[in-house]
Design an enzyme around this catalytic site. Structure first.
Site, PDB file in Angstrom:
ATOM      1  N   TYR A   1       0.816  -1.305   0.061  1.00  0.00           N
ATOM      2  CA  TYR A   1       0.069  -0.034   0.038  1.00  0.00           C
ATOM      3  C   TYR A   1       1.038   1.148   0.050  1.00  0.00           C
ATOM      4  CZ  TYR A   1       0.911   0.877   5.013  1.00  0.00           C
ATOM      5  OH  TYR A   1       1.585   1.277   6.158  1.00  0.00           O
ATOM      6  N   CYS A   2       0.321   2.286  -0.139  1.00  0.00           N
ATOM      7  CA  CYS A   2       1.022   3.740  -0.189  1.00  0.00           C
ATOM      8  C   CYS A   2      -0.030   4.651   0.289  1.00  0.00           C
ATOM      9  CB  CYS A   2       1.532   4.143  -1.538  1.00  0.00           C
ATOM     10  SG  CYS A   2       0.222   4.567  -2.943  1.00  0.00           S
ATOM     11  N   ARG A   3      -0.007   6.029  -0.300  1.00  0.00           N
ATOM     12  CA  ARG A   3      -0.974   6.856   0.214  1.00  0.00           C
ATOM     13  C   ARG A   3      -2.377   6.860  -0.390  1.00  0.00           C
ATOM     14  NH1 ARG A   3      -2.654  11.861  -1.324  1.00  0.00           N
ATOM     15  NH2 ARG A   3      -3.351  13.285   0.351  1.00  0.00           N
TER      16      ARG A   3
ATOM     17  N   ILE B   1      -3.298   4.183   2.093  1.00  0.00           N
ATOM     18  CA  ILE B   1      -3.939   4.300   3.521  1.00  0.00           C
ATOM     19  C   ILE B   1      -5.082   5.254   3.477  1.00  0.00           C
ATOM     20  CG2 ILE B   1      -2.240   6.284   3.926  1.00  0.00           C
ATOM     21  CD1 ILE B   1      -1.445   4.527   6.611  1.00  0.00           C
TER      22      ILE B   1
END
Length: 131
Positions: free
Chosen positions: A95-97, A123
């Protein structure tokens, strides 16, 4: 000839519908690199030895991350993944932003030979809390 074209188009449409589908909740049944945050959570709670990989920057990671996540910024994957992720058959949830870097990171890992890589977006869409 017209029937052949129609049959071919129908076949292509049916094939396209199968991509991303699943037979049951087992990871191996997913045919897409992208899964939902809820599916990622189920797998985190169900399977042992899952790697949750955060590919944001160190500063972003410090502001909050998913419990147990490992930080490996996307721009360091090609050089650091062999040391950080030595088991190429481990299940890796990325995952990332927002989901853009995680999708890129997942494909980089797959291209490097990792076999069980799934990205679940950003996120920002993770409703289950952070630390």
């Amino acid at each position: 000839m017209y029937r052949f074209v129609i049959a071919f188009i129908c076949l292509m449409l049916l094939s396209a519908c199968a991509v991303g589908s699943r037979v049951n909740d087992e990871p191996e049944d997913y045919m897409s690199v992208t899964i939902s945050p809820s599916q990622a959570r189920v797998w985190m709670e169900t399977y042992d030895n899952i790697v949750v990989l955060d590919v944001r920057t160190a500063d972003e990671f410090a502001t909050g991350h998913i419990r147990g996540a490992i930080l490996l910024p996307v721009n360091e994957i090609t050089t650091q993944a062999p040391n950080t992720l030595p088991d190429k058959d481990a299940m890796i949830l990325v995952y990332c932003r927002s989901g853009m870097r995680s999708l890129n990171a997942a494909w980089i890992l797959i291209d490097m030979g990792y076999t069980r890589v799934y990205e679940f977006g950003g996120i920002l869409n993770w409703p289950y809390g952070t630390v």
